[in-house]
Design a protein around this motif. Structure first.
Motif, PDB file in Angstrom:
ATOM      1  N   ARG A 104     -99.636   8.325  13.893  1.00 28.50           N
ATOM      2  CA  ARG A 104     -99.919   9.148  14.872  1.00 28.50           C
ATOM      3  C   ARG A 104     -98.619  10.095  14.796  1.00 28.50           C
ATOM      4  NH1 ARG A 104    -103.059  10.093  18.649  1.00 28.50           N
ATOM      5  NH2 ARG A 104    -102.130  10.344  20.991  1.00 28.50           N
ATOM      6  N   GLY A 105     -98.349  11.187  14.365  1.00 31.35           N
ATOM      7  CA  GLY A 105     -97.733  12.433  14.419  1.00 31.35           C
ATOM      8  C   GLY A 105     -97.307  11.948  13.186  1.00 31.35           C
ATOM      9  N   ARG A 106     -96.348  10.792  12.663  1.00 32.39           N
ATOM     10  CA  ARG A 106     -95.981  10.662  12.197  1.00 32.39           C
ATOM     11  C   ARG A 106     -95.870   9.450  11.312  1.00 32.39           C
ATOM     12  NH1 ARG A 106     -89.818  12.551  12.774  1.00 32.39           N
ATOM     13  NH2 ARG A 106     -89.844  14.832  13.290  1.00 32.39           N
ATOM     14  N   LYS A 107     -96.343   8.978   9.767  1.00 35.69           N
ATOM     15  CA  LYS A 107     -96.288   8.209   9.099  1.00 35.69           C
ATOM     16  C   LYS A 107     -95.773   6.998   8.205  1.00 35.69           C
ATOM     17  CE  LYS A 107    -100.476   7.873   6.026  1.00 35.69           C
ATOM     18  NZ  LYS A 107    -101.220   8.532   4.905  1.00 35.69           N
ATOM     19  N   TYR A 108     -95.532   5.944   8.696  1.00 37.37           N
ATOM     20  CA  TYR A 108     -94.819   4.561   8.548  1.00 37.37           C
ATOM     21  C   TYR A 108     -96.189   4.079   7.263  1.00 37.37           C
ATOM     22  CZ  TYR A 108     -91.830   6.310  11.795  1.00 37.37           C
ATOM     23  OH  TYR A 108     -90.492   7.502  12.290  1.00 37.37           O
ATOM     24  N   GLU A 109     -95.210   3.048   7.002  1.00 38.10           N
ATOM     25  CA  GLU A 109     -96.198   2.643   5.863  1.00 38.10           C
ATOM     26  C   GLU A 109     -94.858   1.071   5.825  1.00 38.10           C
ATOM     27  OE1 GLU A 109     -98.147   3.383   1.831  1.00 38.10           O
ATOM     28  OE2 GLU A 109     -96.028   3.264   1.474  1.00 38.10           O
ATOM     29  N   ILE A 110     -95.686   0.102   5.710  1.00 35.74           N
ATOM     30  CA  ILE A 110     -94.955  -1.249   4.975  1.00 35.74           C
ATOM     31  C   ILE A 110     -95.844  -1.565   3.668  1.00 35.74           C
ATOM     32  CG2 ILE A 110     -95.220  -3.856   6.309  1.00 35.74           C
ATOM     33  CD1 ILE A 110     -95.605  -3.267   8.025  1.00 35.74           C
ATOM     34  N   THR A 111     -94.873  -2.035   3.214  1.00 33.69           N
ATOM     35  CA  THR A 111     -95.751  -2.224   1.002  1.00 33.69           C
ATOM     36  C   THR A 111     -95.147  -3.456   1.207  1.00 33.69           C
ATOM     37  OG1 THR A 111     -94.897   0.149   0.344  1.00 33.69           O
ATOM     38  CG2 THR A 111     -95.432  -1.791  -1.048  1.00 33.69           C
ATOM     39  N   ILE A 112     -96.264  -4.652   1.354  1.00 31.85           N
ATOM     40  CA  ILE A 112     -96.010  -5.563   0.802  1.00 31.85           C
ATOM     41  C   ILE A 112     -96.230  -6.299  -0.721  1.00 31.85           C
ATOM     42  CG2 ILE A 112     -97.225  -8.132   1.669  1.00 31.85           C
ATOM     43  CD1 ILE A 112     -98.354  -6.469   4.434  1.00 31.85           C
ATOM     44  N   PRO A 155     -97.609 -10.058  -2.284  1.00 36.97           N
ATOM     45  CA  PRO A 155     -97.383 -10.650  -2.350  1.00 36.97           C
ATOM     46  C   PRO A 155     -97.312 -11.523  -3.450  1.00 36.97           C
ATOM     47  CG  PRO A 155     -99.578  -9.244  -2.932  1.00 36.97           C
ATOM     48  CD  PRO A 155     -98.008  -8.905  -3.132  1.00 36.97           C
ATOM     49  N   GLU A 156     -96.625 -12.101  -4.504  1.00 39.63           N
ATOM     50  CA  GLU A 156     -96.145 -12.499  -5.437  1.00 39.63           C
ATOM     51  C   GLU A 156     -94.656 -13.421  -4.400  1.00 39.63           C
ATOM     52  OE1 GLU A 156     -96.482  -8.959  -6.011  1.00 39.63           O
ATOM     53  OE2 GLU A 156     -98.301  -9.644  -7.439  1.00 39.63           O
ATOM     54  N   THR A 157     -94.714 -12.739  -3.511  1.00 41.73           N
ATOM     55  CA  THR A 157     -93.197 -12.962  -3.157  1.00 41.73           C
ATOM     56  C   THR A 157     -93.216 -13.196  -1.894  1.00 41.73           C
ATOM     57  OG1 THR A 157     -91.845 -10.732  -2.812  1.00 41.73           O
ATOM     58  CG2 THR A 157     -91.451 -11.728  -4.738  1.00 41.73           C
ATOM     59  N   GLY A 158     -94.067 -12.121  -0.841  1.00 37.63           N
ATOM     60  CA  GLY A 158     -94.113 -12.480   0.231  1.00 37.63           C
ATOM     61  C   GLY A 158     -93.173 -11.726   1.556  1.00 37.63           C
ATOM     62  N   LYS A 159     -92.617 -10.463   0.036  1.00 42.00           N
ATOM     63  CA  LYS A 159     -91.694  -9.523   0.719  1.00 42.00           C
ATOM     64  C   LYS A 159     -91.977  -8.659   0.935  1.00 42.00           C
ATOM     65  CE  LYS A 159     -87.901  -6.589  -0.966  1.00 42.00           C
ATOM     66  NZ  LYS A 159     -86.987  -6.653  -1.438  1.00 42.00           N
ATOM     67  N   HIS A 160     -91.882  -7.641   1.938  1.00 38.68           N
ATOM     68  CA  HIS A 160     -92.338  -6.415   2.512  1.00 38.68           C
ATOM     69  C   HIS A 160     -91.646  -5.422   3.103  1.00 38.68           C
ATOM     70  CE1 HIS A 160     -91.031  -8.657   6.790  1.00 38.68           C
ATOM     71  NE2 HIS A 160     -91.258  -7.102   6.707  1.00 38.68           N
ATOM     72  N   VAL A 161     -91.674  -4.301   2.702  1.00 44.42           N
ATOM     73  CA  VAL A 161     -90.519  -2.832   3.058  1.00 44.42           C
ATOM     74  C   VAL A 161     -91.319  -1.832   3.922  1.00 44.42           C
ATOM     75  CG1 VAL A 161     -89.266  -1.012   1.848  1.00 44.42           C
ATOM     76  CG2 VAL A 161     -89.196  -3.326   0.471  1.00 44.42           C
ATOM     77  N   LEU A 162     -90.454  -1.539   5.201  1.00 42.72           N
ATOM     78  CA  LEU A 162     -91.319  -1.348   5.927  1.00 42.72           C
ATOM     79  C   LEU A 162     -90.113   1.145   5.298  1.00 42.72           C
ATOM     80  CD1 LEU A 162     -92.262   0.238   8.488  1.00 42.72           C
ATOM     81  CD2 LEU A 162     -90.474  -0.607   9.451  1.00 42.72           C
ATOM     82  N   SER A 163     -90.982   2.252   5.198  1.00 42.70           N
ATOM     83  CA  SER A 163     -90.760   2.891   5.240  1.00 42.70           C
ATOM     84  C   SER A 163     -91.261   4.292   5.624  1.00 42.70           C
ATOM     85  CB  SER A 163     -90.116   3.145   2.988  1.00 42.70           C
ATOM     86  OG  SER A 163     -92.051   3.385   2.872  1.00 42.70           O
ATOM     87  N   ARG A 164     -90.375   5.397   6.196  1.00 48.44           N
ATOM     88  CA  ARG A 164     -91.404   6.574   6.753  1.00 48.44           C
ATOM     89  C   ARG A 164     -91.918   6.887   5.207  1.00 48.44           C
ATOM     90  NH1 ARG A 164     -88.487  10.982   9.917  1.00 48.44           N
ATOM     91  NH2 ARG A 164     -89.821  12.920   9.125  1.00 48.44           N
ATOM     92  N   VAL A 165     -93.500   7.636   5.632  1.00 55.34           N
ATOM     93  CA  VAL A 165     -93.983   8.354   4.524  1.00 55.34           C
ATOM     94  C   VAL A 165     -93.895  10.067   4.552  1.00 55.34           C
ATOM     95  CG1 VAL A 165     -96.194   9.051   3.348  1.00 55.34           C
ATOM     96  CG2 VAL A 165     -95.677   6.737   4.239  1.00 55.34           C
ATOM     97  N   ASN A 166     -94.285  10.175   6.427  1.00 54.31           N
ATOM     98  CA  ASN A 166     -93.889  11.754   6.233  1.00 54.31           C
ATOM     99  C   ASN A 166     -92.986  12.304   7.631  1.00 54.31           C
ATOM    100  OD1 ASN A 166     -95.990  11.465   8.324  1.00 54.31           O
ATOM    101  ND2 ASN A 166     -97.295  12.716   7.121  1.00 54.31           N
TER     102      ASN A 166
END
Length: 189
Positions: free
Chosen positions: A168-176, A178-189
């Motif tokens: 929504r105006g800017r794009k954010y992404e959570i990469t998951i 699955p093997e560990t259940g870890k996730h990382v939040l980052s800004r795409v643009n």
């Protein structure tokens, strides 16, 4: 010489009305330009995923609990479900109770979930994605997709969810992962 007394009441009202309309555009457009709605939704979803993983590891008994991401008329929500009994036989909806519900963001944000098999689902009204974490090691189990009519089996969905984007105006992404259940939040643009 002409008598200059200042502005008339009509002129003043026109100027105030124009300023009000312009400030309204700024007020509505500013969150869009800064991506505030997408950032808020992504941050809240990241917190919800961490909370669900922690709950699965520390409080889940012998049956898995799960979290559902859904869009309703009030915006995006996560719903936390826990088993009704310590041992759940089968995967019927009556085996689970809604423990808590939390709003995570505005319905104006475009949320897309990506799966390991290459498919994706754009969360719209009546659709949802369930996230299940393994209670023994915190790894992700298969995510279940829903069209609103049938909710599918808990943990028996199509594939692992590998990412979620919020746009929504800017794009954010959570990469998951699955093997560990870890996730990382980052800004795409």
């Amino acid at each position: 010489m002409k008598d200059n007394r200042g502005f008339s009441l009509v002129e003043l009202l026109v100027v105030v009305a124009i300023m009000g309309i312009m400030s309204g555009f700024v007020f509505v457009g500013l969150p869009l330009l800064t991506g505030q709605n997408a950032r808020e939704c992504a941050n809240n979803m990241s917190t919800a995923l961490s909370r669900e993983k922690n709950y699965a590891l520390t409080r889940s008994g012998t049956a898995d609990c799960y979290m559902e991401l859904v869009l309703d008329s009030d915006g995006y929500r996560v719903k936390y479900y826990i088993p009704q009994n310590a041992v759940v036989e089968g995967h019927s909806e009556s085996d689970w109770i809604l423990a808590e519900e939390q709003k995570i963001g505005s319905g104006q944000v475009n949320v897309i979930c990506f799966f390991k098999d290459g498919t994706s689902i754009n969360i719209t009204s009546g659709q949802s994605v369930k996230f299940v974490y393994d209670r023994t090691n915190g790894a992700c189990k298969q995510a279940a997709q829903s069209d609103g009519a049938t909710l599918g089996m808990v943990g028996g969905g199509s594939e692992y969810c590998t990412g979620i984007t919020f746009d929504r105006g800017r794009k954010y992404e959570i990469t998951i992962y699955p093997e560990t259940g870890k996730h990382v939040l980052s800004r795409v643009n």
